[in-house]
Design an enzyme around this catalytic site. Structure first.
Site: not given
Ligand code: AQP
Length: 340
Positions: A118, A201, A204
């Site tokens: 990040k 990955k 969002k």
């Molecule tokens: N692509 C993914 N596949 C499977 N699981 C996923 N998770 C996130 N992306 C995937 C799971 O969703 C939960 C919440 O994640 P988060 O919002 O706390 O943070 P993150 O993992 O960093 O998810 P994002 O969507 O990528 O958020 P941003 O873009 O804001 O950093 C977790 O259990 C995660 O494993």
């Protein structure tokens, strides 16, 4: 004798944007299953985490938090059977995180790959909050003595750090106070990849909306995104081995399997020899059939934002009632005077 901890599930999602199909398949779907299995479940919109990476426009953050709460409920989280709240309403998270900042070692934090991903090349400009993110996450979990945490694959390292923090705290103070939490990383799609790049990955916060399916996308948008998803010209193989060097194709097959409640092997048995021209429309129909009812229910719930705020407030009261005594006991163990 080591204390027995009552089984308790905790997990959270950042309201840093609209939730994606990755969040749903990797996390939210499992949240609902664990709730429905009768376990005690606590789910949190982690708004304190959401401001660690990028500056969030305040009104938008509020809106995203309500939308995420609506997505949880639309996906099947019942705010009576589960505790559902936003993190900043329960101050124990931030308070325990400070104690854990003093337990976690710099060397441990320096190994966290999510921070490296990040922060990117410009780590000097990343916030201190992004660096300390895993310590706050440990506090989220351990504020409730949670024993099980359903997460996607990307959060495995943070869960290991949570255990390291708990173990060091217990060792330093000579008391088995925090449990060794188990990550629950289960299901076919624990790591859903971007539709534009099968090595990244689905996220969002990816700048490209085409890289993800949002839980708020309608059927036409989903079909268009899947039609445009990056693939290759080869037909689908008979076995998973044939997808080894085809990350985009593997991703779409995995998503199909997760949505259909089957295995990638069974999907290949059905589609072997066929090209993406026939596979993609079937995948789009399946994705729309899953996301459609969630979107419709989210829209209905979002029509009454005050009710969502009330639900989050009631959830926060219930969460606080569990976390506050654990925090008080932590202060006591550490040696802080509690005289009022
Ligand atoms: N692509 C993914 N596949 C499977 N699981 C996923 N998770 C996130 N992306 C995937 C799971 O969703 C939960 C919440 O994640 P988060 O919002 O706390 O943070 P993150 O993992 O960093 O998810 P994002 O969507 O990528 O958020 P941003 O873009 O804001 O950093 C977790 O259990 C995660 O494993």
């Amino acid at each position: 004798m080591a204390p027995q901890f009552t089984p308790r599930v905790f997990s959270g999602i950042q309201p840093s944007g609209g939730l994606t199909l990755g969040n749903y398949l990797g996390a939210l779907k499992r949240f609902v299953e664990m709730q429905d299995s009768g376990m005690e479940t606590i789910y949190c919109l982690v708004d304190l985490h959401a401001i660690t990476d990028k500056w969030q426009e305040p009104e938008r953050l509020r809106q995203q938090t309500r939308e995420a709460a609506a997505a949880f409920m639309a996906a099947g989280i019942d705010p009576v059977r589960s505790i559902l709240f936003n993190q900043s309403q329960v101050s124990a998270h931030a308070e325990l995180a400070w104690i854990f900042n003093c337990v976690a070692r710099l060397g441990w934090m320096n190994r966290m790959t999510q921070f490296k991903d990040k922060a990117g090349k410009n780590a000097e400009n990343a916030s201190l909050g992004l660096y300390a993110y895993p310590s706050l996450m440990a506090a989220d979990i351990l504020s409730y003595h949670a024993t099980h945490v359903p997460v996607g694959e990307d959060q495995k390292q943070h869960l290991e750090l949570t255990r390291d923090i708990a173990a060091k705290f217990n060792h330093d103070y000579g008391i088995e106070f925090f449990p060794m939490t188990e990550p629950v990383i289960e299901g076919v799609a624990t790591r859903v990849m971007s539709l534009r790049d099968g090595t990244k990955k689905m996220s969002k916060s990816d700048p490209s909306d085409q890289s993800r399916i949002n839980l708020s996308d309608d059927a036409d948008t989903i079909a268009q995104k899947i039609r445009k998803a990056r693939t290759d010209a080869e037909p689908l193989p008979e076995a998973m081995e044939g997808l080894k060097d085809r990350p985009e194709a593997r991703n779409l097959v995995t998503i199909y399997a997760a949505l259909a409640g089957t295995t990638p092997e069974a999907v290949l048995a059905e589609f072997a020899g066929q090209g993406f021209g026939s596979f993609k429309p079937r995948l789009a129909d399946l994705a729309a059939a899953t996301v459609g009812p969630i979107t419709a229910e989210m829209t209905r719930l979002m029509a009454d934002p005050a009710e969502i705020d009330r639900i989050l407030g009631r959830g926060a009261d219930r969460a606080d009632a569990i976390a506050r005594p654990i925090l008080q006991k932590t202060y006591d163990i550490v040696g802080m005077i509690r005289s009022r």
